[in-house]
Design a protein around this motif. Structure first.
Motif, mmCIF file in Angstrom:
data_model
loop_
_atom_site.group_PDB
_atom_site.id
_atom_site.type_symbol
_atom_site.label_atom_id
_atom_site.label_comp_id
_atom_site.label_asym_id
_atom_site.label_seq_id
_atom_site.Cartn_x
_atom_site.Cartn_y
_atom_site.Cartn_z
ATOM 1 N N GLU A 155 0.814 -1.209 0.000
ATOM 2 C CA GLU A 155 0.000 0.000 0.000
ATOM 3 C C GLU A 155 0.850 1.263 0.000
ATOM 4 O O GLU A 155 0.483 2.258 -0.629
ATOM 5 N N THR A 156 1.984 1.249 0.706
ATOM 6 C CA THR A 156 2.770 2.485 0.829
ATOM 7 C C THR A 156 3.900 2.597 -0.192
ATOM 8 O O THR A 156 4.348 3.709 -0.482
ATOM 9 N N ILE A 157 4.363 1.499 -0.742
ATOM 10 C CA ILE A 157 5.443 1.572 -1.734
ATOM 11 C C ILE A 157 5.059 2.466 -2.925
ATOM 12 O O ILE A 157 5.855 3.337 -3.322
ATOM 13 N N PRO A 158 3.846 2.333 -3.504
ATOM 14 C CA PRO A 158 3.498 3.232 -4.612
ATOM 15 C C PRO A 158 3.481 4.705 -4.203
ATOM 16 O O PRO A 158 3.826 5.584 -5.004
ATOM 17 N N LEU A 159 3.089 4.979 -2.958
ATOM 18 C CA LEU A 159 3.064 6.357 -2.466
ATOM 19 C C LEU A 159 4.480 6.933 -2.405
ATOM 20 O O LEU A 159 4.727 8.072 -2.830
ATOM 21 N N PHE A 160 5.429 6.165 -1.888
ATOM 22 C CA PHE A 160 6.827 6.598 -1.856
ATOM 23 C C PHE A 160 7.339 6.868 -3.269
ATOM 24 O O PHE A 160 8.003 7.878 -3.519
ATOM 25 N N ALA A 161 7.030 5.941 -4.181
ATOM 26 C CA ALA A 161 7.519 6.086 -5.552
ATOM 27 C C ALA A 161 6.931 7.331 -6.214
ATOM 28 O O ALA A 161 7.648 8.091 -6.888
ATOM 29 N N GLU A 162 5.653 7.561 -6.007
ATOM 30 C CA GLU A 162 4.982 8.722 -6.608
ATOM 31 C C GLU A 162 5.575 10.024 -6.098
ATOM 32 O O GLU A 162 5.762 10.979 -6.861
ATOM 33 N N ARG A 163 5.896 10.072 -4.797
ATOM 34 C CA ARG A 163 6.410 11.306 -4.184
ATOM 35 C C ARG A 163 7.937 11.420 -4.283
ATOM 36 O O ARG A 163 8.492 12.453 -3.897
ATOM 37 N N GLY A 164 8.613 10.367 -4.740
ATOM 38 C CA GLY A 164 10.073 10.407 -4.841
ATOM 39 C C GLY A 164 10.768 10.400 -3.493
ATOM 40 O O GLY A 164 11.876 10.940 -3.348
ATOM 41 N N VAL A 165 10.150 9.796 -2.489
ATOM 42 C CA VAL A 165 10.739 9.747 -1.144
ATOM 43 C C VAL A 165 11.782 8.638 -1.100
ATOM 44 O O VAL A 165 11.497 7.478 -1.405
ATOM 45 N N ALA A 166 12.997 8.992 -0.718
ATOM 46 C CA ALA A 166 14.105 8.039 -0.672
ATOM 47 C C ALA A 166 14.032 7.183 0.589
ATOM 48 O O ALA A 166 13.408 7.566 1.587
ATOM 49 N N ILE A 167 14.708 6.038 0.531
ATOM 50 C CA ILE A 167 14.890 5.215 1.725
ATOM 51 C C ILE A 167 16.358 4.871 1.892
ATOM 52 O O ILE A 167 17.111 4.774 0.915
ATOM 53 N N VAL A 168 16.767 4.725 3.151
ATOM 54 C CA VAL A 168 18.116 4.262 3.504
ATOM 55 C C VAL A 168 17.911 3.036 4.394
ATOM 56 O O VAL A 168 17.658 3.158 5.589
ATOM 57 N N PRO A 169 17.971 1.823 3.830
ATOM 58 C CA PRO A 169 17.501 0.629 4.552
ATOM 59 C C PRO A 169 18.341 0.189 5.754
ATOM 60 O O PRO A 169 17.826 -0.520 6.613
ATOM 61 N N THR A 170 19.609 0.541 5.801
ATOM 62 C CA THR A 170 20.492 0.138 6.920
ATOM 63 C C THR A 170 20.371 -1.351 7.235
ATOM 64 O O THR A 170 20.144 -1.741 8.383
ATOM 65 N N LEU A 171 20.538 -2.195 6.237
ATOM 66 C CA LEU A 171 20.328 -3.629 6.435
ATOM 67 C C LEU A 171 21.301 -4.246 7.436
ATOM 68 O O LEU A 171 20.960 -5.231 8.105
ATOM 69 N N VAL A 172 22.495 -3.688 7.560
ATOM 70 C CA VAL A 172 23.422 -4.233 8.567
ATOM 71 C C VAL A 172 22.891 -4.000 9.978
ATOM 72 O O VAL A 172 23.239 -4.742 10.910
#
Length: 364
Positions: free
Chosen positions: A218-235
Protein backbone atom coordinates in the motif's frame (compact mmCIF):
# COMPACT_ATOMS: atom_id res chain seq x y z
CA UNK A 1 52.95 13.73 -0.45
CA UNK A 2 54.03 17.38 -0.32
CA UNK A 3 51.70 20.32 -0.95
CA UNK A 4 53.29 20.81 -4.38
CA UNK A 5 53.14 17.17 -5.49
CA UNK A 6 50.86 16.03 -8.27
CA UNK A 7 48.90 12.81 -7.80
CA UNK A 8 48.38 10.79 -10.97
CA UNK A 9 45.61 8.19 -10.84
CA UNK A 10 45.74 5.82 -13.80
CA UNK A 11 44.01 2.65 -14.81
CA UNK A 12 40.24 3.04 -14.92
CA UNK A 13 38.57 6.09 -13.37
CA UNK A 14 34.83 5.51 -12.83
CA UNK A 15 33.55 9.06 -13.15
CA UNK A 16 30.06 7.62 -13.60
CA UNK A 17 28.49 4.20 -14.18
CA UNK A 18 29.33 4.42 -17.89
CA UNK A 19 31.81 7.31 -17.90
CA UNK A 20 35.15 5.54 -17.57
CA UNK A 21 38.41 7.39 -18.17
CA UNK A 22 42.01 6.25 -18.26
CA UNK A 23 43.48 8.74 -15.82
CA UNK A 24 43.08 11.84 -13.72
CA UNK A 25 45.44 14.16 -11.89
CA UNK A 26 45.16 15.89 -8.55
CA UNK A 27 46.62 19.39 -8.36
CA UNK A 28 46.15 21.55 -5.29
CA UNK A 29 43.83 18.96 -3.80
CA UNK A 30 41.41 19.03 -6.74
CA UNK A 31 40.58 16.78 -9.66
CA UNK A 32 41.66 17.64 -13.19
CA UNK A 33 41.59 15.71 -16.41
CA UNK A 34 44.13 18.03 -18.04
CA UNK A 35 47.73 16.85 -17.81
CA UNK A 36 49.64 19.30 -15.56
CA UNK A 37 52.50 21.24 -17.09
CA UNK A 38 55.03 21.77 -14.31
CA UNK A 39 58.38 20.07 -14.86
CA UNK A 40 59.41 20.77 -11.26
CA UNK A 41 56.39 19.07 -9.69
CA UNK A 42 56.91 15.76 -7.95
CA UNK A 43 54.42 13.19 -9.28
CA UNK A 44 53.04 10.31 -7.25
CA UNK A 45 51.26 7.62 -9.27
CA UNK A 46 48.47 5.35 -8.03
CA UNK A 47 47.08 2.62 -10.27
CA UNK A 48 43.82 0.71 -10.19
CA UNK A 49 40.06 1.22 -10.41
CA UNK A 50 39.07 4.59 -8.95
CA UNK A 51 35.67 5.55 -7.52
CA UNK A 52 34.44 8.75 -5.86
CA UNK A 53 34.79 8.52 -2.08
CA UNK A 54 32.06 6.27 -0.73
CA UNK A 55 28.99 7.67 1.03
CA UNK A 56 27.54 6.40 4.29
CA UNK A 57 24.19 8.18 4.26
CA UNK A 58 23.17 7.09 7.75
CA UNK A 59 25.72 7.05 10.53
CA UNK A 60 26.37 8.84 13.81
CA UNK A 61 29.73 10.42 14.57
CA UNK A 62 30.09 11.42 18.20
CA UNK A 63 27.58 8.87 19.48
CA UNK A 64 27.74 5.39 21.01
CA UNK A 65 25.23 3.07 22.62
CA UNK A 66 25.05 5.25 25.74
CA UNK A 67 24.98 8.75 24.24
CA UNK A 68 27.51 11.43 23.29
CA UNK A 69 31.22 10.53 23.26
CA UNK A 70 34.39 12.58 23.65
CA UNK A 71 36.30 14.06 20.73
CA UNK A 72 38.95 11.32 20.76
CA UNK A 73 36.28 8.64 20.31
CA UNK A 74 34.54 10.63 17.58
CA UNK A 75 37.87 10.99 15.80
CA UNK A 76 38.40 7.21 15.90
CA UNK A 77 34.92 6.71 14.44
CA UNK A 78 35.66 9.08 11.56
CA UNK A 79 39.05 7.51 10.93
CA UNK A 80 37.48 4.04 10.82
CA UNK A 81 35.11 5.23 8.11
CA UNK A 82 38.00 6.83 6.24
CA UNK A 83 39.99 3.59 6.23
CA UNK A 84 37.23 1.77 4.34
CA UNK A 85 36.86 4.68 1.91
CA UNK A 86 33.70 6.31 3.32
CA UNK A 87 34.65 9.94 2.76
CA UNK A 88 31.21 11.57 2.83
CA UNK A 89 29.00 10.88 5.85
CA UNK A 90 25.44 11.97 6.47
CA UNK A 91 25.26 12.10 10.25
CA UNK A 92 21.63 11.12 10.89
CA UNK A 93 21.44 12.54 14.40
CA UNK A 94 24.00 13.16 17.13
CA UNK A 95 23.98 15.08 20.41
CA UNK A 96 27.71 15.85 20.04
CA UNK A 97 29.15 18.98 18.48
CA UNK A 98 31.45 17.63 15.77
CA UNK A 99 32.02 20.90 13.88
CA UNK A 100 35.71 20.67 14.71
CA UNK A 101 35.93 17.82 12.19
CA UNK A 102 35.25 20.33 9.41
CA UNK A 103 38.66 21.90 10.11
CA UNK A 104 40.46 18.58 9.65
CA UNK A 105 41.45 17.85 6.05
CA UNK A 106 42.37 14.29 7.06
CA UNK A 107 38.84 13.38 8.20
CA UNK A 108 35.72 12.61 6.13
CA UNK A 109 33.27 15.34 5.23
CA UNK A 110 30.06 15.31 7.28
CA UNK A 111 26.53 16.45 6.44
CA UNK A 112 24.74 16.80 9.77
CA UNK A 113 21.06 16.41 10.61
CA UNK A 114 21.44 18.02 14.04
CA UNK A 115 20.15 16.09 17.03
CA UNK A 116 17.34 13.52 16.85
CA UNK A 117 13.89 14.85 17.74
CA UNK A 118 11.81 12.25 19.58
CA UNK A 119 8.63 11.96 21.61
CA UNK A 120 9.08 11.99 25.40
CA UNK A 121 10.40 8.62 26.66
CA UNK A 122 10.03 7.16 23.17
CA UNK A 123 13.65 6.73 22.10
CA UNK A 124 17.11 5.68 23.30
CA UNK A 125 18.12 7.53 26.43
CA UNK A 126 20.62 10.42 26.00
CA UNK A 127 20.23 10.54 22.22
CA UNK A 128 17.41 12.92 21.35
CA UNK A 129 15.52 16.05 22.24
CA UNK A 130 12.48 14.43 23.88
CA UNK A 131 9.46 16.67 23.41
CA UNK A 132 5.70 16.73 22.90
CA UNK A 133 3.90 17.56 19.62
CA UNK A 134 3.19 21.21 20.50
CA UNK A 135 6.95 21.86 20.54
CA UNK A 136 7.81 19.96 17.35
CA UNK A 137 7.86 22.93 14.96
CA UNK A 138 10.13 24.94 17.25
CA UNK A 139 12.62 22.08 17.67
CA UNK A 140 12.62 21.31 13.95
CA UNK A 141 13.41 24.96 13.24
CA UNK A 142 16.23 24.86 15.78
CA UNK A 143 17.83 21.75 14.30
CA UNK A 144 17.31 23.00 10.74
CA UNK A 145 19.43 25.99 11.63
CA UNK A 146 22.08 23.88 13.39
CA UNK A 147 22.37 21.15 10.77
CA UNK A 148 23.70 20.98 7.24
CA UNK A 149 20.42 20.89 5.39
CA UNK A 150 18.76 17.94 7.17
CA UNK A 151 16.56 17.36 10.21
CA UNK A 152 15.99 13.94 11.82
CA UNK A 153 12.71 12.88 13.45
CA UNK A 154 12.00 9.66 15.31
CA UNK A 155 8.84 8.58 13.52
CA UNK A 156 8.02 5.48 15.56
CA UNK A 157 9.27 3.57 18.58
CA UNK A 158 8.00 1.09 21.09
CA UNK A 159 4.99 2.29 23.05
CA UNK A 160 5.24 0.48 26.37
CA UNK A 161 1.52 0.76 27.03
CA UNK A 162 0.65 -0.75 23.65
CA UNK A 163 3.52 -3.23 23.87
CA UNK A 164 4.48 -2.61 20.24
CA UNK A 165 5.84 -0.07 17.77
CA UNK A 166 3.48 2.87 17.23
CA UNK A 167 3.69 6.23 15.46
CA UNK A 168 5.12 9.04 17.59
CA UNK A 169 3.50 12.15 16.10
CA UNK A 170 0.00 13.25 15.07
CA UNK A 171 -0.44 14.04 11.38
CA UNK A 172 -0.96 17.78 11.88
CA UNK A 173 2.23 18.09 13.92
CA UNK A 174 4.46 16.52 11.27
CA UNK A 175 2.79 18.52 8.49
CA UNK A 176 3.60 21.78 10.26
CA UNK A 177 7.11 20.66 11.22
CA UNK A 178 8.08 19.48 7.74
CA UNK A 179 6.69 22.67 6.20
CA UNK A 180 8.83 24.71 8.61
CA UNK A 181 11.98 22.72 7.78
CA UNK A 182 11.37 23.20 4.07
CA UNK A 183 10.78 26.92 4.61
CA UNK A 184 14.23 27.06 6.23
CA UNK A 185 15.83 25.15 3.35
CA UNK A 186 16.26 21.81 5.16
CA UNK A 187 15.15 18.34 4.16
CA UNK A 188 13.55 16.02 6.71
CA UNK A 189 14.13 12.35 7.36
CA UNK A 190 12.67 10.02 9.97
CA UNK A 191 13.54 6.81 11.76
CA UNK A 192 10.72 4.36 11.00
CA UNK A 193 10.70 0.62 11.66
CA UNK A 194 6.97 -0.09 11.49
CA UNK A 195 4.10 0.51 9.08
CA UNK A 196 1.85 2.95 10.95
CA UNK A 197 3.69 6.26 10.59
CA UNK A 198 4.69 6.02 6.93
CA UNK A 199 1.62 7.32 5.11
CA UNK A 200 1.27 10.39 7.33
CA UNK A 201 4.97 11.26 7.00
CA UNK A 202 5.05 10.87 3.23
CA UNK A 203 1.81 12.75 2.65
CA UNK A 204 3.15 15.47 4.96
CA UNK A 205 6.07 15.95 2.55
CA UNK A 206 8.97 14.11 4.16
CA UNK A 207 12.07 13.67 2.00
CA UNK A 208 13.51 10.37 3.27
CA UNK A 209 12.77 7.46 5.58
CA UNK A 210 15.51 5.62 7.48
CA UNK A 211 15.25 1.82 7.79
CA UNK A 212 11.79 1.67 6.11
CA UNK A 213 11.23 -1.95 7.15
CA UNK A 214 7.50 -1.23 7.41
CA UNK A 215 6.97 -0.55 3.69
CA UNK A 216 4.00 -2.48 2.27
CA UNK A 217 2.20 -2.93 -1.02
CA UNK A 218 0.00 0.00 0.00
CA UNK A 219 2.77 2.49 0.83
CA UNK A 220 5.44 1.57 -1.73
CA UNK A 221 3.50 3.23 -4.61
CA UNK A 222 3.06 6.36 -2.47
CA UNK A 223 6.83 6.60 -1.86
CA UNK A 224 7.52 6.09 -5.55
CA UNK A 225 4.98 8.72 -6.61
CA UNK A 226 6.41 11.31 -4.18
CA UNK A 227 10.07 10.41 -4.84
CA UNK A 228 10.74 9.75 -1.14
CA UNK A 229 14.11 8.04 -0.67
CA UNK A 230 14.89 5.22 1.73
CA UNK A 231 18.12 4.26 3.50
CA UNK A 232 17.50 0.63 4.55
CA UNK A 233 20.49 0.14 6.92
CA UNK A 234 20.33 -3.63 6.44
CA UNK A 235 23.42 -4.23 8.57
CA UNK A 236 21.42 -2.77 11.43
CA UNK A 237 18.21 -4.64 10.59
CA UNK A 238 20.28 -7.82 11.01
CA UNK A 239 20.22 -7.10 14.78
CA UNK A 240 16.40 -7.38 15.01
CA UNK A 241 16.26 -11.08 16.00
CA UNK A 242 18.60 -10.49 18.92
CA UNK A 243 16.60 -7.47 20.04
CA UNK A 244 13.38 -9.48 19.75
CA UNK A 245 14.78 -12.27 21.91
CA UNK A 246 15.88 -9.78 24.55
CA UNK A 247 12.43 -8.18 24.79
CA UNK A 248 10.23 -11.21 24.31
CA UNK A 249 9.13 -11.74 27.91
CA UNK A 250 8.16 -8.12 28.51
CA UNK A 251 6.90 -7.15 25.04
CA UNK A 252 5.87 -10.28 23.08
CA UNK A 253 3.88 -8.33 20.46
CA UNK A 254 6.83 -6.05 19.76
CA UNK A 255 9.20 -9.02 19.54
CA UNK A 256 6.99 -10.83 17.04
CA UNK A 257 6.64 -7.63 15.01
CA UNK A 258 10.43 -7.10 14.89
CA UNK A 259 10.91 -10.68 13.68
CA UNK A 260 8.36 -10.20 10.90
CA UNK A 261 10.04 -7.00 9.77
CA UNK A 262 13.39 -8.79 9.76
CA UNK A 263 12.11 -11.85 7.91
CA UNK A 264 10.84 -9.80 4.97
CA UNK A 265 13.63 -7.20 4.92
CA UNK A 266 15.14 -8.26 1.59
CA UNK A 267 11.76 -8.51 -0.12
CA UNK A 268 10.88 -5.04 1.20
CA UNK A 269 14.03 -3.44 -0.18
CA UNK A 270 13.81 -5.18 -3.54
CA UNK A 271 10.14 -4.23 -3.92
CA UNK A 272 11.00 -0.61 -3.14
CA UNK A 273 13.80 -0.61 -5.70
CA UNK A 274 11.63 -2.27 -8.35
CA UNK A 275 8.98 0.40 -7.80
CA UNK A 276 11.50 3.16 -8.51
CA UNK A 277 12.05 4.36 -4.94
CA UNK A 278 15.55 5.87 -4.54
CA UNK A 279 17.63 3.60 -2.28
CA UNK A 280 20.87 4.74 -0.65
CA UNK A 281 23.57 3.13 1.47
CA UNK A 282 23.65 3.77 5.21
CA UNK A 283 24.95 1.66 8.08
CA UNK A 284 23.54 3.23 11.28
CA UNK A 285 27.07 3.05 12.68
CA UNK A 286 27.80 4.91 15.88
CA UNK A 287 24.93 3.71 18.05
CA UNK A 288 25.45 0.06 18.85
CA UNK A 289 27.20 -0.73 15.57
CA UNK A 290 30.85 -0.03 14.75
CA UNK A 291 31.87 2.36 12.00
CA UNK A 292 33.46 1.16 8.76
CA UNK A 293 30.55 -1.04 7.57
CA UNK A 294 29.76 0.68 4.28
CA UNK A 295 31.12 -2.16 2.12
CA UNK A 296 29.06 -4.67 4.11
CA UNK A 297 25.92 -2.60 3.53
CA UNK A 298 26.50 -2.50 -0.24
CA UNK A 299 26.85 -6.29 -0.18
CA UNK A 300 23.58 -6.53 1.77
CA UNK A 301 21.77 -4.50 -0.88
CA UNK A 302 22.91 -6.95 -3.54
CA UNK A 303 21.70 -9.86 -1.36
CA UNK A 304 18.33 -8.14 -1.33
CA UNK A 305 18.32 -8.35 -5.11
CA UNK A 306 19.43 -4.84 -6.07
CA UNK A 307 21.70 -5.06 -9.14
CA UNK A 308 25.40 -4.56 -8.29
CA UNK A 309 25.73 -1.38 -10.36
CA UNK A 310 22.71 0.18 -8.65
CA UNK A 311 24.03 -0.82 -5.21
CA UNK A 312 27.37 0.74 -6.12
CA UNK A 313 25.69 3.95 -7.25
CA UNK A 314 23.81 4.04 -3.94
CA UNK A 315 27.13 4.70 -2.19
CA UNK A 316 28.89 6.69 -4.95
CA UNK A 317 27.49 8.63 -7.91
CA UNK A 318 23.81 8.48 -7.05
CA UNK A 319 24.34 9.14 -3.34
CA UNK A 320 26.55 12.15 -3.99
CA UNK A 321 24.03 13.62 -6.43
CA UNK A 322 21.25 13.12 -3.88
CA UNK A 323 23.26 14.86 -1.16
CA UNK A 324 24.37 17.65 -3.48
CA UNK A 325 28.07 16.85 -3.31
CA UNK A 326 30.39 16.36 -6.31
CA UNK A 327 32.04 13.13 -7.37
CA UNK A 328 35.06 13.07 -9.66
CA UNK A 329 34.09 16.14 -11.67
CA UNK A 330 36.67 18.59 -13.00
CA UNK A 331 37.70 20.90 -10.16
CA UNK A 332 36.00 18.85 -7.42
CA UNK A 333 37.83 18.05 -4.17
CA UNK A 334 39.92 14.93 -4.81
CA UNK A 335 38.11 12.45 -2.55
CA UNK A 336 38.47 9.02 -4.12
CA UNK A 337 39.17 5.36 -3.47
CA UNK A 338 41.30 3.05 -5.63
CA UNK A 339 40.74 -0.71 -5.87
CA UNK A 340 42.57 -3.70 -7.31
CA UNK A 341 39.64 -4.75 -9.53
CA UNK A 342 36.44 -3.40 -11.07
CA UNK A 343 33.88 -2.89 -8.27
CA UNK A 344 31.08 -2.89 -10.84
CA UNK A 345 31.75 -6.56 -11.42
CA UNK A 346 32.04 -7.56 -7.76
CA UNK A 347 31.04 -5.16 -4.98
CA UNK A 348 33.03 -7.23 -2.48
CA UNK A 349 36.07 -5.34 -3.81
CA UNK A 350 34.89 -2.37 -1.70
CA UNK A 351 35.98 -4.14 1.48
CA UNK A 352 39.68 -3.89 0.51
CA UNK A 353 40.64 -0.48 -0.89
CA UNK A 354 44.15 -0.23 -2.33
CA UNK A 355 44.41 3.52 -1.67
CA UNK A 356 42.20 6.15 -0.08
CA UNK A 357 42.67 9.75 -1.22
CA UNK A 358 41.09 12.59 0.76
CA UNK A 359 41.44 16.23 -0.29
CA UNK A 360 44.14 15.11 -2.72
CA UNK A 361 46.29 13.31 -0.16
CA UNK A 362 46.84 9.58 0.08
CA UNK A 363 45.64 8.88 3.61
CA UNK A 364 45.28 5.08 3.58
Amino acid sequence: MSDHAVLHVKGRVLVGPEDVRDELWVVGGRVTYDRPVDPAAQTVTVEGWALPGLVDAHCHVGLDAHGPVDAATAEKQALTDREIGALLLRDAGSPSDTRWIDDREDLPKIIRAGRHIARTRRYIRNYAHEIEPDDLVAYVAREARRGDGWVKLVGDWIDREAGDLTACWPREAVEAAIAEAHRLGARVTAHCFAEDSLRDLVEAGIDCIEHATGLTEETIPLFAERGVAIVPTLVNIATFPGLATGGEKKFPRWSAHMRRLHDRRYDTVRSAYDAGIPVFVGTDAGGSLPHGLVAAEVAELTRAGIPPLAALSATTWGARDWLGRPGLAEGAPADLVVYEADPRQDVRVLAAPRRVVLNGRVVA
